[in-house]
Design a protein around this motif. Structure first.
Motif, PDB file in Angstrom:
ATOM      1  N   ALA A  43      47.895  29.172  44.268  1.00 54.64           N
ATOM      2  CA  ALA A  43      47.837  30.511  44.855  1.00 54.64           C
ATOM      3  C   ALA A  43      47.129  31.379  43.823  1.00 54.64           C
ATOM      4  CB  ALA A  43      49.238  31.044  45.136  1.00 54.64           C
ATOM      5  N   ILE A  44      46.105  32.098  44.240  1.00 53.43           N
ATOM      6  CA  ILE A  44      45.210  32.769  43.287  1.00 53.43           C
ATOM      7  C   ILE A  44      45.048  34.239  43.642  1.00 53.43           C
ATOM      8  CG2 ILE A  44      42.818  32.846  42.430  1.00 53.43           C
ATOM      9  CD1 ILE A  44      42.649  29.880  42.739  1.00 53.43           C
ATOM     10  N   THR A  45      44.939  35.052  42.609  1.00 50.61           N
ATOM     11  CA  THR A  45      44.439  36.402  42.766  1.00 50.61           C
ATOM     12  C   THR A  45      43.293  36.585  41.783  1.00 50.61           C
ATOM     13  OG1 THR A  45      45.027  38.755  42.931  1.00 50.61           O
ATOM     14  CG2 THR A  45      45.999  37.528  41.116  1.00 50.61           C
ATOM     15  N   VAL A  46      42.369  37.480  42.115  1.00 51.99           N
ATOM     16  CA  VAL A  46      41.116  37.613  41.366  1.00 51.99           C
ATOM     17  C   VAL A  46      40.936  39.058  40.916  1.00 51.99           C
ATOM     18  CG1 VAL A  46      38.610  37.304  41.437  1.00 51.99           C
ATOM     19  CG2 VAL A  46      40.089  35.798  42.803  1.00 51.99           C
ATOM     20  N   CYS A  54      42.066  26.556  45.466  1.00 53.37           N
ATOM     21  CA  CYS A  54      42.799  27.679  46.061  1.00 53.37           C
ATOM     22  C   CYS A  54      43.281  27.308  47.464  1.00 53.37           C
ATOM     23  CB  CYS A  54      41.894  28.908  46.131  1.00 53.37           C
ATOM     24  SG  CYS A  54      42.654  30.334  46.941  1.00 53.37           S
ATOM     25  N   ARG A  55      44.571  27.521  47.711  1.00 57.55           N
ATOM     26  CA  ARG A  55      45.132  27.323  49.041  1.00 57.55           C
ATOM     27  C   ARG A  55      45.769  28.597  49.581  1.00 57.55           C
ATOM     28  NH1 ARG A  55      42.113  24.044  48.073  1.00 57.55           N
ATOM     29  NH2 ARG A  55      42.340  21.762  48.122  1.00 57.55           N
ATOM     30  N   TYR A  56      45.861  29.611  48.705  1.00 58.82           N
ATOM     31  CA  TYR A  56      46.363  30.925  49.112  1.00 58.82           C
ATOM     32  C   TYR A  56      45.696  31.945  48.200  1.00 58.82           C
ATOM     33  CZ  TYR A  56      49.480  34.966  49.420  1.00 58.82           C
ATOM     34  OH  TYR A  56      49.985  36.236  49.572  1.00 58.82           O
ATOM     35  N   VAL A  64      36.988  41.488  52.321  1.00 54.88           N
ATOM     36  CA  VAL A  64      38.185  40.745  52.699  1.00 54.88           C
ATOM     37  C   VAL A  64      37.986  39.974  53.998  1.00 54.88           C
ATOM     38  CG1 VAL A  64      40.605  40.967  53.377  1.00 54.88           C
ATOM     39  CG2 VAL A  64      39.726  42.281  51.434  1.00 54.88           C
ATOM     40  N   GLU A  65      37.317  40.566  54.968  1.00 56.98           N
ATOM     41  CA  GLU A  65      37.141  39.877  56.257  1.00 56.98           C
ATOM     42  C   GLU A  65      36.356  38.582  56.102  1.00 56.98           C
ATOM     43  OE1 GLU A  65      38.648  40.417  59.127  1.00 56.98           O
ATOM     44  OE2 GLU A  65      39.728  41.919  57.957  1.00 56.98           O
ATOM     45  N   LEU A  66      35.329  38.583  55.245  1.00 54.20           N
ATOM     46  CA  LEU A  66      34.589  37.357  54.994  1.00 54.20           C
ATOM     47  C   LEU A  66      35.501  36.308  54.368  1.00 54.20           C
ATOM     48  CD1 LEU A  66      32.014  35.643  54.777  1.00 54.20           C
ATOM     49  CD2 LEU A  66      31.569  36.764  52.571  1.00 54.20           C
ATOM     50  N   ALA A  67      36.343  36.736  53.403  1.00 51.34           N
ATOM     51  CA  ALA A  67      37.262  35.790  52.764  1.00 51.34           C
ATOM     52  C   ALA A  67      38.214  35.179  53.790  1.00 51.34           C
ATOM     53  CB  ALA A  67      38.049  36.497  51.657  1.00 51.34           C
ATOM     54  N   LYS A  68      38.693  35.995  54.726  1.00 56.80           N
ATOM     55  CA  LYS A  68      39.607  35.473  55.750  1.00 56.80           C
ATOM     56  C   LYS A  68      38.895  34.470  56.663  1.00 56.80           C
ATOM     57  CE  LYS A  68      42.872  39.327  55.860  1.00 56.80           C
ATOM     58  NZ  LYS A  68      43.476  40.432  56.649  1.00 56.80           N
ATOM     59  N   GLU A  69      37.666  34.772  57.045  1.00 57.60           N
ATOM     60  CA  GLU A  69      36.900  33.852  57.899  1.00 57.60           C
ATOM     61  C   GLU A  69      36.642  32.534  57.177  1.00 57.60           C
ATOM     62  OE1 GLU A  69      33.361  35.861  59.011  1.00 57.60           O
ATOM     63  OE2 GLU A  69      34.410  37.521  60.006  1.00 57.60           O
ATOM     64  N   MET A  70      36.218  32.626  55.904  1.00 52.69           N
ATOM     65  CA  MET A  70      35.955  31.414  55.130  1.00 52.69           C
ATOM     66  C   MET A  70      37.251  30.637  54.898  1.00 52.69           C
ATOM     67  SD  MET A  70      32.703  30.913  54.100  1.00 52.69           S
ATOM     68  CE  MET A  70      32.809  30.089  52.514  1.00 52.69           C
ATOM     69  N   GLY A  71      38.335  31.350  54.663  1.00 54.92           N
ATOM     70  CA  GLY A  71      39.614  30.696  54.448  1.00 54.92           C
ATOM     71  C   GLY A  71      40.045  29.888  55.654  1.00 54.92           C
ATOM     72  N   GLN A  72      39.834  30.424  56.842  1.00 53.92           N
ATOM     73  CA  GLN A  72      40.184  29.681  58.058  1.00 53.92           C
ATOM     74  C   GLN A  72      39.348  28.414  58.179  1.00 53.92           C
ATOM     75  OE1 GLN A  72      39.717  32.512  61.251  1.00 53.92           O
ATOM     76  NE2 GLN A  72      41.841  33.221  61.100  1.00 53.92           N
ATOM     77  N   GLY A  90      40.363  26.162  54.722  1.00 52.34           N
ATOM     78  CA  GLY A  90      41.751  25.749  54.618  1.00 52.34           C
ATOM     79  C   GLY A  90      42.551  26.478  53.555  1.00 52.34           C
ATOM     80  N   PHE A  91      42.305  27.784  53.387  1.00 50.18           N
ATOM     81  CA  PHE A  91      43.192  28.569  52.533  1.00 50.18           C
ATOM     82  C   PHE A  91      43.502  29.900  53.222  1.00 50.18           C
ATOM     83  CE2 PHE A  91      38.917  29.621  50.961  1.00 50.18           C
ATOM     84  CZ  PHE A  91      38.938  30.995  50.891  1.00 50.18           C
TER      85      PHE A  91
END
Length: 314
Positions: A28-31, A127-129, A146-154, A157-158
């Motif tokens: 789980a990561i924060t940047v 990163c998984r979260y 943030v929206e790009l990160a959410k799309e890429m995460g889906q 797989g994070f």
């Protein structure tokens, strides 16, 4: 694996830290830069660890050094609240499992937002979260949001979550605000937003020997030319056990050209060369002043020491 490491990006790692190509465990990561690790940062990091534990992940902070502004806007870079080791020590105290630094240079600044998410966060750091601020921007020219990160995460797989800003006394706590307080000598206010007294831990380096010639030997700490401190004299605590008097600035009596941090430790004898000393700033005593003679300077040092002993001797 070490708790403080540097990630090899474009064949470059941060000096003096173990260099890794990637991490093995899922995280789980924060940047962020996290300069100062103030109460707002602490709020985010505690939230990260709660989320990591619920998901069975290790908590990881990805930070950058030097500050991106030093590379992107060299004339406008902020002063430095913490060096990498000071920053990592503050972060690890909060229960974070690992701190990873990337050497922020001109080449790394050109990484595209999607490449950063895919190749750095997901593939290299596993990163998984991902937990970030609500207004997080990243990648070349801050193109990612943030929206790009959410799309890429889906797709990859994070999971991505955002945290709201942390307020205290009506202020959104920020490193910029704390820098301003320290530059003004307002240590007590800065401490309130840091959650502790401001401190640095730097290596003792060779000095000019002038302190010893005056009868008050000093430990000279470096590098310290870009600290976020008002130039002047401070009451300090050294290594959590000794009182001291510190001077930060140009030493105008001796026509100094570079800012230095030097500390006279009360009731101490010994050679500290090469050791890292923790210097905790307790109170701002006075501004720097050019004295007309060494005798006048010595008398002022004696007054400074008397004040420190009277205020903090217990």
């Amino acid at each position: 694996m070490e708790k403080i490491v540097s990630l090899r990006v474009n064949s470059k790692c941060l000096k003096d830290l173990p260099c890794y190509e990637g991490l093995e465990e899922e995280h789980a990561i924060t940047v962020g830069v996290f300069d100062g690790v103030h109460l707002g940062h602490q709020y985010l990091l505690k939230k990260l660890m709660e989320s990591a534990q619920r998901r069975g992940l290790k908590g990881c902070v990805l930070s950058f050094y030097p500050h991106p502004s030093k590379v992107l806007s060299p004339g406008q870079q902020p002063c430095e609240l913490t060096d990498p080791l000071e920053r990592a020590e503050r972060i690890l105290r909060l229960g974070i499992d690992r701190v990873v630094f990337i050497n922020f240079d001109r080449e790394f600044s050109r990484i595209r937002a999607e490449d950063f998410l895919r190749h750095v966060l997901f593939e290299r750091l596993r990163c998984r979260y991902l937990l970030v601020g609500y207004d997080w921007r990243f990648g070349y020219r801050r193109e990612g949001e943030v929206e790009l990160a959410k799309e890429m995460g889906q797709r990859l797989g994070f999971e991505v979550e955002t945290a709201e800003p942390f307020y205290k006394n009506g202020h959104i706590i920020s490193s910029t605000y704390i820098r301003r307080l320290l530059h003004s000598g307002r240590l007590e206010e800065a401490s309130e937003y840091l959650g502790e007294n401001y401190w640095v831990k730097r290596k003792v380096v060779r000095g000019s020997g002038r302190g010893s010639s005056l009868g008050y030997p000093t430990a000279n700490l470096g590098p310290s030319e870009n600290l976020c401190l008002k130039e002047g004299v401070y009451a300090v605590r050294v290594n959590e056990q000794f009182l001291g008097v510190a001077n930060y600035g140009f030493r105008p009596t001796f026509d100094g050209k570079t800012k230095v941090l030097e500390v006279h430790i009360l009731d101490f004898e010994g050679n500290l060369r090469g050791e890292r000393l923790k210097v905790e700033f307790l109170s701002f005593l006075r501004e720097e002043k050019k004295f007309s003679s060494k005798d006048e300077l010595i008398k002022q040092i004696e007054r400074d020491i008397a004040i420190v002993k009277e205020k903090f001797g217990r």
